[in-house]
Write a protein that holds these residues in place. Sequence first.
Motif, mmCIF file in Angstrom:
data_model
loop_
_atom_site.group_PDB
_atom_site.id
_atom_site.type_symbol
_atom_site.label_atom_id
_atom_site.label_comp_id
_atom_site.label_asym_id
_atom_site.label_seq_id
_atom_site.Cartn_x
_atom_site.Cartn_y
_atom_site.Cartn_z
ATOM 1 N N VAL A 282 -4.690 -0.779 7.874
ATOM 2 C CA VAL A 282 -3.428 -0.033 7.979
ATOM 3 C C VAL A 282 -3.733 1.344 8.568
ATOM 4 C CG1 VAL A 282 -1.517 0.970 6.641
ATOM 5 C CG2 VAL A 282 -2.446 -1.255 5.993
ATOM 6 N N ASP A 283 -2.894 1.788 9.482
ATOM 7 C CA ASP A 283 -3.065 3.110 10.077
ATOM 8 C C ASP A 283 -2.767 4.190 9.023
ATOM 9 O OD1 ASP A 283 -2.968 4.390 13.146
ATOM 10 O OD2 ASP A 283 -2.032 5.624 11.582
ATOM 11 N N ALA A 284 -3.690 5.142 8.866
ATOM 12 C CA ALA A 284 -3.544 6.137 7.805
ATOM 13 C C ALA A 284 -2.347 7.058 8.018
ATOM 14 C CB ALA A 284 -4.820 6.963 7.688
ATOM 15 N N GLU A 285 -1.993 7.341 9.265
ATOM 16 C CA GLU A 285 -0.881 8.256 9.542
ATOM 17 C C GLU A 285 0.463 7.537 9.585
ATOM 18 O OE1 GLU A 285 -0.516 11.486 9.550
ATOM 19 O OE2 GLU A 285 -2.635 11.773 9.078
ATOM 20 N N THR A 286 0.555 6.492 10.427
ATOM 21 C CA THR A 286 1.857 5.817 10.556
ATOM 22 C C THR A 286 2.116 4.851 9.411
ATOM 23 O OG1 THR A 286 0.961 3.943 11.787
ATOM 24 C CG2 THR A 286 1.650 5.874 13.081
ATOM 25 N N MET A 287 1.043 4.437 8.733
ATOM 26 C CA MET A 287 1.116 3.443 7.662
ATOM 27 C C MET A 287 1.569 2.082 8.196
ATOM 28 S SD MET A 287 0.028 4.393 4.627
ATOM 29 C CE MET A 287 0.926 3.576 3.301
ATOM 30 N N GLU A 288 1.415 1.871 9.492
ATOM 31 C CA GLU A 288 1.709 0.551 10.048
ATOM 32 C C GLU A 288 0.454 -0.311 10.005
ATOM 33 O OE1 GLU A 288 3.516 1.286 13.863
ATOM 34 O OE2 GLU A 288 5.237 2.166 12.792
ATOM 35 N N VAL A 289 0.667 -1.622 9.890
ATOM 36 C CA VAL A 289 -0.466 -2.533 9.865
ATOM 37 C C VAL A 289 -1.024 -2.641 11.279
ATOM 38 C CG1 VAL A 289 -1.204 -4.898 9.394
ATOM 39 C CG2 VAL A 289 0.472 -3.788 7.909
ATOM 40 N N ARG A 290 -2.318 -2.343 11.427
ATOM 41 C CA ARG A 290 -2.924 -2.394 12.765
ATOM 42 C C ARG A 290 -3.412 -3.793 13.102
ATOM 43 N NH1 ARG A 290 -7.079 2.340 14.417
ATOM 44 N NH2 ARG A 290 -5.870 4.172 13.850
ATOM 45 N N LEU B 286 0.868 -1.178 0.000
ATOM 46 C CA LEU B 286 0.000 0.000 0.000
ATOM 47 C C LEU B 286 0.902 1.224 0.000
ATOM 48 C CD1 LEU B 286 -2.942 1.165 0.374
ATOM 49 C CD2 LEU B 286 -2.402 1.289 2.812
ATOM 50 N N ALA B 287 0.674 2.143 -0.936
ATOM 51 C CA ALA B 287 1.493 3.357 -0.995
ATOM 52 C C ALA B 287 0.633 4.567 -0.676
ATOM 53 C CB ALA B 287 2.104 3.513 -2.382
ATOM 54 N N ARG B 288 1.274 5.552 -0.072
ATOM 55 C CA ARG B 288 0.578 6.807 0.219
ATOM 56 C C ARG B 288 1.254 7.934 -0.552
ATOM 57 N NH1 ARG B 288 0.522 8.693 6.335
ATOM 58 N NH2 ARG B 288 2.579 9.511 5.819
ATOM 59 N N ILE B 289 0.439 8.796 -1.135
ATOM 60 C CA ILE B 289 0.951 9.954 -1.865
ATOM 61 C C ILE B 289 0.517 11.200 -1.115
ATOM 62 C CG2 ILE B 289 0.634 11.350 -3.973
ATOM 63 C CD1 ILE B 289 0.634 7.620 -4.201
ATOM 64 N N ARG B 290 1.455 12.082 -0.845
ATOM 65 C CA ARG B 290 1.120 13.330 -0.176
ATOM 66 C C ARG B 290 0.424 14.260 -1.154
ATOM 67 N NH1 ARG B 290 6.522 15.626 2.488
ATOM 68 N NH2 ARG B 290 5.449 17.567 1.980
ATOM 69 N N GLY B 291 -0.724 14.788 -0.763
ATOM 70 C CA GLY B 291 -1.485 15.656 -1.659
ATOM 71 C C GLY B 291 -0.843 17.021 -1.860
ATOM 72 N N ASP B 292 0.050 17.451 -0.957
ATOM 73 C CA ASP B 292 0.604 18.807 -1.103
ATOM 74 C C ASP B 292 1.743 18.878 -2.118
ATOM 75 O OD1 ASP B 292 2.377 17.364 0.503
ATOM 76 O OD2 ASP B 292 2.837 19.048 1.826
ATOM 77 N N VAL B 293 2.512 17.788 -2.232
ATOM 78 C CA VAL B 293 3.619 17.816 -3.195
ATOM 79 C C VAL B 293 3.505 16.711 -4.248
ATOM 80 C CG1 VAL B 293 5.336 19.020 -1.790
ATOM 81 C CG2 VAL B 293 5.033 16.552 -1.496
ATOM 82 N N MET B 294 2.476 15.868 -4.094
ATOM 83 C CA MET B 294 2.227 14.780 -5.043
ATOM 84 C C MET B 294 3.437 13.860 -5.194
ATOM 85 S SD MET B 294 -0.863 14.828 -5.863
ATOM 86 C CE MET B 294 -2.289 15.932 -5.790
ATOM 87 N N VAL B 295 3.965 13.463 -4.042
ATOM 88 C CA VAL B 295 5.082 12.525 -4.020
ATOM 89 C C VAL B 295 4.712 11.400 -3.054
ATOM 90 C CG1 VAL B 295 7.505 12.223 -3.339
ATOM 91 C CG2 VAL B 295 6.805 14.302 -4.538
ATOM 92 N N CYS B 296 5.099 10.188 -3.406
ATOM 93 C CA CYS B 296 4.862 9.046 -2.519
ATOM 94 C C CYS B 296 5.781 9.172 -1.305
ATOM 95 C CB CYS B 296 5.162 7.762 -3.290
ATOM 96 S SG CYS B 296 5.189 6.289 -2.261
ATOM 97 N N ASP B 297 5.200 9.096 -0.106
ATOM 98 C CA ASP B 297 6.056 9.241 1.080
ATOM 99 C C ASP B 297 6.146 7.983 1.935
ATOM 100 O OD1 ASP B 297 3.536 9.367 2.300
ATOM 101 O OD2 ASP B 297 4.165 10.883 3.747
ATOM 102 N N LYS B 298 5.277 7.005 1.693
ATOM 103 C CA LYS B 298 5.370 5.770 2.470
ATOM 104 C C LYS B 298 4.816 4.597 1.665
ATOM 105 C CE LYS B 298 5.169 7.326 7.327
ATOM 106 N NZ LYS B 298 6.541 7.032 7.719
ATOM 107 N N ILE B 299 5.463 3.464 1.856
ATOM 108 C CA ILE B 299 4.966 2.215 1.257
ATOM 109 C C ILE B 299 5.003 1.143 2.341
ATOM 110 C CG2 ILE B 299 5.489 0.365 -0.398
ATOM 111 C CD1 ILE B 299 6.475 2.471 -2.357
ATOM 112 N N THR B 300 3.899 0.418 2.480
ATOM 113 C CA THR B 300 3.828 -0.649 3.477
ATOM 114 C C THR B 300 3.531 -1.967 2.771
ATOM 115 O OG1 THR B 300 2.982 0.876 5.137
ATOM 116 C CG2 THR B 300 2.563 -1.463 5.522
ATOM 117 N N GLU B 301 4.344 -2.973 3.051
ATOM 118 C CA GLU B 301 4.079 -4.301 2.493
ATOM 119 C C GLU B 301 3.218 -5.063 3.497
ATOM 120 O OE1 GLU B 301 7.551 -6.355 1.076
ATOM 121 O OE2 GLU B 301 6.451 -8.221 0.777
ATOM 122 N N LEU B 302 2.079 -5.563 3.036
ATOM 123 C CA LEU B 302 1.173 -6.254 3.949
ATOM 124 C C LEU B 302 1.687 -7.665 4.234
ATOM 125 C CD1 LEU B 302 -2.309 -5.315 2.386
ATOM 126 C CD2 LEU B 302 -0.826 -3.937 3.866
#
Length: 663
Positions: free
Chosen positions: A253-261, A180-196
């Motif tokens: 997955v936690d939306a902020e930490t991107m850790e699997v809950r 799961l990857a997260r893209i920051r909306g302010d700079v449009m860059v991927c800032d975290k990737i979590t492998e499940l």
Amino acid sequence: MSNDKNKQPSLPPHHDDDGSMIEGMQEDVSRRKFLGMAAFTGLAGAGLSVGLASCGKAPEKTSSGTESHTAPAEKSGGLSVHIAPGQLDTYYNMSSGGHSGDLRIIGEPSGREITRIPVFNIDCMSGWGFTNESKAILGTKPDGSLKYTSGDTHHVHGSYEDGTYDGKYFWVNDKIHSRLARIRGDVMVCDKITELPNVQGFHGIFPDKRDPADANVNHTTRVFCGSEFRIPHPNDGTNMDDTDAYYGLFTCVDAETMEVRWQVKVDGNMDLCATSYDGKLAATNQYNTEKGVTFAGMMSAERDSCVFFNIARIEAAIKAGNIISSPDGSDVPIVDGTKAANADPKAAVTCYVPIPKSPHGVNASPDGKYFVCSGKLSPTASVIELSRVLQWFDGGLEDPREAVVGEPEIGLGPLHTAFDGRGNAYTTLFLDSQIVKWNVDAAIKAYQGDKNAKVIIDKIDVHYQPGHLTSSMNETKESDGQWLLIGNKFSKDRYLPVGPMHPENEQLLDITGEKMVLAHETPVYPEPHDFIIVKRDVIKTRQVFDMDEFPNAIKEAKDSRVERDGSKVTIYLTSMAPAFSLTEFKVRQGDEVTIILTNHDKIEDLGHGFAIPKYDINFVVSPHETKSVTFIADKPGVYWCYCTHFCHALHLEMRSRLLVEPA
Ligand code: RUQ
Ligand code: CUA
């Protein structure tokens, strides 16, 4: 709106290699039928007389097909897709790229691709996959090389606040490696990737819309992920033949930490995901509840299901320690959500609502009341009332099937559903190559026996074999019923031929009127599975990075230098058009070299590239951004480091020299 757009061009000669089947099918209806039949035959050939046969007939033209659209559209259409040069689009289309592994931003209604955000792929423009920072996000092997170099993005969703997009984050999944990857909306860059952990074929994702446990939390806190492939646990080769014991896990997955809950063990394959507006329920549609491992085995059951997850109960079970241990050794808590373990509704964490035949999509209506789930092998869409699912969890419903309050027959191969905020639903009909517009309330009335309920409002041909569709601000409380975007899996004859494979075809429909109007189409590189259309004022991007965001930034050009620590050399470098701060830097053969580059240009759009021939280094720094690369200087000689991004009249002169002394 010109209706000529709905007419088919005659077949170009190169299409003759479609073979005898296409012979004599110059006319639209026959060719459309051929496409539908081909898909149908593919399924039937695999021993599937089932599902499709249950609707009793092969695909045929519906009364409201092409013909109805050759007449001038009444009271329909009227939106313009024309965006004049210099004008901006009104919506962002945030689109997955499919097996290109990226995320794309397309302007709507023009269909102009504005940019691509590298996520799971390697990108020479930005340096994604080359720089130390991007490698740390992508994940590396012990030797420092990338853990994976392929990606397969399917579904994009944005973060919510008050039931609508807040523009903060976008998430996209990678089906191949379950990330799961997260893209920051302010700079449009991927800032975290979590492998499940513990899963394969991670397919559907959906962010929650609030946390009901906390009255103050009215925004996204979690992202839910469905895994499609059932696998043995542990998957270590010891139990490969016991296919009954294979299972899948639903992951939070936690939306902020991107850790699997946490994860929930379920029966069957999970596909798409949806979440309720009150934060109480998440759901995934399921096929293969029969747990088959072969094509025919996966489709033998008359009904599969849409599984609902009672989020509060799952989190309470974890708090109470009511968990099963992770089979693959990860420390993620797992709750048993299988049907057998959840027979008592009042204690259940999951509710399996039966849905006909291999459902594919599940989508939440903008009024917050229903999920629509359709079986790809059944000509129906099932309307599930969420309050009734909650009623089941309270012990107030005998059978979960009673949560289904509507099940209209809408056409062949229904996949995904979108909404217009006016009570209508729009579903892709893969086999019919059509979009059907139907009314949700009428479908509920018809289910209750009202013979006069007018469920189907309109059908329109699309080109061809639609998969996903979305409407502007779909699945938010601000669903505005302006545009409907269709992702067609085949474009066939719609574009200039480019060899054996064609692009996909994205078509934009104006849905402001009673009838849908095809307004625009554009080819897209395969294959954007899914997309969301977000009104432009939701997204607020920054034009210049904050230098403080980068711990390794070189804030003053005068701090540029070469530092040696044994055989490790660090080059501190800045850029300002049209020069790098060091005109040359010397290292010894065999050194481990790290180059850190901070761009001091503070003007929007003024980036610089940094490429080193033969060393396979290539990246771009945006205004006030810092990036770094590390490599072994194994080749002696002179290497011109040059700017790859046209930045200045003297761009070609913007260079530095890497001098590698022989060992
Ligand atoms: S899929 S065509 Cu979303 Cu990957 Cu349905
Ligand atoms: Cu700097 Cu081109």
